[in-house]
Structure formats: structure tokens, C-alpha cells
Design a protein around this motif. Structure first.
Motif, PDB file in Angstrom:
ATOM      1  N   GLU A  84      30.010  52.022  49.679  1.00 62.82           N
ATOM      2  CA  GLU A  84      30.505  53.151  48.896  1.00 62.82           C
ATOM      3  C   GLU A  84      31.830  52.819  48.222  1.00 62.82           C
ATOM      4  N   ASP A  85      32.597  51.919  48.820  1.00 63.48           N
ATOM      5  CA  ASP A  85      33.950  51.636  48.328  1.00 63.48           C
ATOM      6  C   ASP A  85      34.111  50.286  47.652  1.00 63.48           C
ATOM      7  N   LEU A  86      33.185  49.347  47.904  1.00 60.41           N
ATOM      8  CA  LEU A  86      33.394  47.979  47.463  1.00 60.41           C
ATOM      9  C   LEU A  86      32.261  47.457  46.593  1.00 60.41           C
ATOM     10  N   CYS A  87      32.589  46.447  45.794  1.00 60.20           N
ATOM     11  CA  CYS A  87      31.573  45.711  45.036  1.00 60.20           C
ATOM     12  C   CYS A  87      31.872  44.225  45.146  1.00 60.20           C
ATOM     13  N   TYR A  88      30.863  43.449  44.817  1.00 59.41           N
ATOM     14  CA  TYR A  88      30.935  41.992  44.832  1.00 59.41           C
ATOM     15  C   TYR A  88      30.830  41.558  43.378  1.00 59.41           C
ATOM     16  N   ALA A  89      31.861  40.888  42.861  1.00 58.30           N
ATOM     17  CA  ALA A  89      31.878  40.463  41.465  1.00 58.30           C
ATOM     18  C   ALA A  89      31.797  38.939  41.402  1.00 58.30           C
ATOM     19  N   PHE A  90      31.149  38.439  40.341  1.00 59.27           N
ATOM     20  CA  PHE A  90      30.983  36.990  40.224  1.00 59.27           C
ATOM     21  C   PHE A  90      31.020  36.560  38.763  1.00 59.27           C
ATOM     22  N   LEU A  91      31.316  35.293  38.575  1.00 66.08           N
ATOM     23  CA  LEU A  91      31.378  34.678  37.254  1.00 66.08           C
ATOM     24  C   LEU A  91      30.782  33.293  37.371  1.00 66.08           C
ATOM     25  N   LEU A  92      29.822  32.978  36.494  1.00 68.34           N
ATOM     26  CA  LEU A  92      29.186  31.660  36.501  1.00 68.34           C
ATOM     27  C   LEU A  92      29.615  30.868  35.282  1.00 68.34           C
TER      28      LEU A  92
ATOM     29  N   ILE B 231      30.046  28.937  40.662  1.00 67.31           N
ATOM     30  CA  ILE B 231      30.163  30.393  40.749  1.00 67.31           C
ATOM     31  C   ILE B 231      31.477  30.785  41.419  1.00 67.31           C
ATOM     32  N   TRP B 232      32.182  31.744  40.766  1.00 67.59           N
ATOM     33  CA  TRP B 232      33.356  32.393  41.324  1.00 67.59           C
ATOM     34  C   TRP B 232      32.902  33.712  41.942  1.00 67.59           C
ATOM     35  N   ARG B 233      33.391  34.010  43.158  1.00 69.07           N
ATOM     36  CA  ARG B 233      32.984  35.241  43.844  1.00 69.07           C
ATOM     37  C   ARG B 233      34.216  35.919  44.437  1.00 69.07           C
ATOM     38  N   THR B 234      34.210  37.245  44.380  1.00 68.85           N
ATOM     39  CA  THR B 234      35.280  37.999  45.018  1.00 68.85           C
ATOM     40  C   THR B 234      34.785  39.398  45.365  1.00 68.85           C
ATOM     41  N   ILE B 235      35.567  40.097  46.172  1.00 71.84           N
ATOM     42  CA  ILE B 235      35.295  41.485  46.538  1.00 71.84           C
ATOM     43  C   ILE B 235      36.344  42.357  45.875  1.00 71.84           C
ATOM     44  N   ALA B 236      35.908  43.493  45.311  1.00 72.29           N
ATOM     45  CA  ALA B 236      36.826  44.404  44.629  1.00 72.29           C
ATOM     46  C   ALA B 236      36.438  45.848  44.944  1.00 72.29           C
ATOM     47  N   LYS B 237      37.285  46.778  44.554  1.00 67.11           N
ATOM     48  CA  LYS B 237      36.944  48.187  44.703  1.00 67.11           C
ATOM     49  C   LYS B 237      35.804  48.538  43.753  1.00 67.11           C
ATOM     50  N   ARG B 238      34.877  49.383  44.219  1.00 68.82           N
ATOM     51  CA  ARG B 238      33.726  49.758  43.404  1.00 68.82           C
ATOM     52  C   ARG B 238      34.084  50.921  42.487  1.00 68.82           C
ATOM     53  N   PRO B 239      33.994  50.709  41.161  1.00 71.03           N
ATOM     54  CA  PRO B 239      34.164  51.841  40.244  1.00 71.03           C
ATOM     55  C   PRO B 239      33.052  52.871  40.459  1.00 71.03           C
ATOM     56  N   ALA B 240      33.349  54.137  40.248  1.00 68.88           N
ATOM     57  CA  ALA B 240      32.388  55.210  40.535  1.00 68.88           C
ATOM     58  C   ALA B 240      31.086  55.041  39.766  1.00 68.88           C
ATOM     59  N   GLU B 241      31.152  54.492  38.544  1.00 67.98           N
ATOM     60  CA  GLU B 241      29.954  54.384  37.709  1.00 67.98           C
ATOM     61  C   GLU B 241      29.069  53.207  38.091  1.00 67.98           C
TER      62      GLU B 241
END
Length: 375
Positions: free
Chosen positions: A214-222, A182-192
Motif C-alpha cells: 500500500e505504501d511502497l513501489c519497486y522502480a527500475f531502469l534498464l 538493471i537499476w532497482r530501488t524501493i520508493a514511496k508508492r504514488p496514489a495513482e
């Protein structure tokens, strides 16, 4: 003695932190040792289901975590190009007055837990671990790495999937690779982005994300297990963007928003299930030391926190320690084994989506609905 007066907890993560708080709140003297120099957290995001939130509320850290996290009550499944396959409501695993799910920064969870442990007055020994265990039948003496000893009524190994306590008390079960990384990172959260979403049918096993503030999301790729030399964390945004091609929708937008030097973590996913008793004499392992599952149903932290709260409850119920330990495992094992087995089945289906009868949404839904029953 009908209940322990003094307990040594090894490991100050979710399991050990929650256990230390829960025992301290019931009047038990707790010594918490951890190899790190600080209990505070770093790391990527985490998805917390309602049963984890219930455990956190029981030890008084839920409100502070909720101030930082992002609550929601459903899961969305999409095709690789972003079209919706299904939307699954999250059942009320923590009860009707808690969110079904919350995304959070792992660091925020660790910080909140560490602050409460210290504020409660738990005896925390940092940069310290155990080097020897001597069981006396009605107590146990642990030799610590600083040369001191602690004689306690119970020693609890809450030291994770690579538990040193597990090995020291003679349990030979070892973690094993599941077959995906699993690849993991933190990114800005899109409004939707308003809930966890999973993307299926693309060039990798799965892509997804969870809002964590409110500002961030956690994205991942397996994807498959890459060479061990790939494991680790660093400025690998460009690498993740390249490996994550073939996905559209919001995931594609998040991928493209990453800077080339964004901090990205890659790990092999591993699991362990200790089916023999989790205890030997007056020592017991709990949490990931006993049963670590793949993160595919987002129940890892929940199973750890439930272990901690229930063990503290049973230890302070008035029953003898020697009666509590087998009763604890009897109570916990069917639930954690169900989560682990279903998580491993889901991993197999995601690696081999052509498998007859494979239905990720169904097994996720069944598992979460089963967890509505109290732990």
C-alpha cells in the motif's frame, strides 16, 4: 523403494524453500543447507504472476504473502513522457480465484517462506554447503562443509544461477550476459500507481515500476551493461536520478522523489539454459540453477516455484526416482524454454527497438496467455 524417504536440498531461496515445504508436506524427510546465516530476505521488489501465486498457495504461504503484497490484474505500457500506449489485462495464470499479478518485497517473500520452512520442522543447516558428492546408484552421499556427511535418496541443487551443484555433477553450461543492466530501488508508492507500468522510447532501454504494498513501489531502469565496477548496491540515489533523466509521468515523479542516498542496486542481467539433462545419477538441478531468464516477463520466481511443486508432486507419486528425473525434465523443459526464449527475444527487441517486427506487448501477452495452461 518407489519414492524418496530423505532428500538433501542445496539452497534456501524460492526454489529450495518451496521444494522443502512441498516434500515435507508429503512426508519426505528434508535436509536443507544454505550458505547464509539466515534464510530471511533483503532486497528490492519482485513481480509475481498468477502461476507463482498458485505454487505458493499449494505450499501454504500465499495468504501471508497476500497480506503484505499488492495485487492487480493488468499491465500498462507508456511512452517516455507518460502517455498510455496500451493496457494489457493479465491472464489468469493461477486460475480464476487468484490475482493475475502481485507485487511484493523480495524480503517479505523470503521471510514468509523461511518462517514456514522452520515452522514445518524442516532440518535446516545454515552457514553450510556441500563439498563433495558420491553417487551410489540408488542413493547419494554428500559431504558438507561442516565435515559431516548425509546419505540421501536424492540431492537437489536449488542454488541459483551460479550453482555449485551444477558444476559438481559435471554440467558445464555457464550463465551469459544478456546485454543489459538493471537499476532497482524501493520508493514511496504514488496514489495513482495501481499496476506495473513500462515506459518505452526514452534514452535508456526501458523504465518501469510495480506497486509492492500500500505504501511502497519497486522502480527500475534498464540500460546497457556498464563497467563491472558499477555492479553492486549502495546509497546511489543521485546516480539513478541522473541516469533516469528523460522519463516523465509517474516514473519521473518517483525518480525525483528519491533521496540522493537512497539504496539502489545495479546488476548485469544474465541468463542460462541447461539443455542437457538436468540430472546426473541421484542429483538434479532445478530453478535458476538450470534455467534462469531475464526478468522482462516477470516469470523467474514463477518458473522456480513451479519446478519445486512439480518435482515434489512427481517424486511422491509412487514412481521410481530414476524414472521421475527424466520425466520431470521432459515435462518442464518446453515450458521453461518458451519463457526463456521469449524473454531473450524481448531483451533483443528492447536493446534494438528498430528491429523489424519488434512488438514487446505482443510477445509478453502471448507468453502470459500460454502460461494459463497448467504447468
Amino acid at each position: 523403494m518407489s519414492h524418496p524417504n530423505r532428500v538433501l536440498v542445496v539452497g534456501g531461496g524460492v526454489t529450495g524453500g518451496v521444494l522443502s515445504l512441498a516434500l515435507h508436506q508429503q512426508g519426505v524427510e528434508v535436509v536443507l543447507v544454505d550458505l547464509r546465516e539466515s534464510l530471511g530476505g533483503v532486497g528490492h521488489g519482485i513481480t509475481l504472476q498468477g502461476n507463482a501465486l498458485k505454487a505458493f498457495r499449494s505450499v501454504g504461504i500465499y495468504d501471508k504473502l497476500a497480506e503484505r503484497g499488492f495485487a492487480f490484474s493488468h499491465l500498462r505500457m507508456r511512452t517516455a513522457d507518460g502517455h498510455v500506449i496500451a493496457e494489457i489485462p493479465t491472464p489468469p495464470m493461477g486460475g480464476p480465484d487468484l490475482p493475475g499479478t502481485m507485487g511484493a518485497l523480495r524480503g517479505d517473500l523470503a521471510d514468509v517462506l523461511a518462517e514456514e520452512v522452520v515452522a514445518a520442522g524442516v532440518d535446516v543447516r545454515l552457514g553450510t554447503t556441500i563439498t563433495a558428492i558420491d553417487d551410489h546408484g540408488d542413493s547419494v552421499t554428500a559431504t558438507l562443509s561442516d565435515g559431516t556427511t548425509e546419505t540421501v535418496d536424492l540431492l537437489v541443487g536449488a542454488d541459483g544461477i551460479r550453482s555449485k551443484v551444477r558444476e559438481m555433477i559435471g554440467i558445464e553450461t555457464q550463465p551469459h550476459p544478456v546485454g543489459m543492466g538493471i537499476w532497482r530501488t524501493i520508493a514511496k508508492r504514488p496514489a495513482e500507481l495501481d499496476c506495473s507500468e513500462l515506459y518505452y522510447g526514452g534514452p535508456k532501454y526501458k523504465a518501469g515500476y510495480t506497486p509492492i504494498s500500500e505504501d511502497l513501489c519497486y522502480a527500475f531502469l534498464l540500460e546497457e551493461n556498464l563497467d563491472r565496477s558499477m555492479v553492486g548496491e549502495g546509497p546511489r540515489g543521485a546516480e539513478l536520478k541522473e541516469r533516469g533523466q528523460g522519463y516523465g509521468g509517474t516514473w519521473g515523479a518517483i525518480r525525483d522523489s528519491l533521496s540522493d542516498d537512497a539504496v539502489v542496486n545495479y546488476q548485469w542481467i544474465e541468463a542460462i539454459c541447461v539443455e542437457s539433462p538436468w540430472y546426473r545419477g541421484r542429483s538434479i538441478i532445478i530453478g535458476d540453477a538450470a534455467h534462469a531468464c531475464p526478468p522482462l516477463i516477470a516469470q523467474g520466481a514463477a518458473m522456480c516455484a513451479e519446478d519445486a511443486v512439480i518435482l515434489a508432486e512427481m517424486l511422491t507419486s509412487g514412481d521410481k526416482v530414476e524414472d521421475v528425473l527424466p520425466a520431470f525434465m521432459e515435462r518442464r523443459f518446453p515450458r521453461v524454454k518458451m519463457v526463456l526464449d521469449n524473454s531473450l527475444t524481448l531483451a533483443e527487441w528492447e536493446i534494438h527497438p528498430e528491429t523489424e517486427g519488434a512488438d514487446p506487448g505482443r510477445i509478453m501477452g502471448q507468453t502470459l496467455h500460454a502460461l494459463v495452461s497448467p504447468a
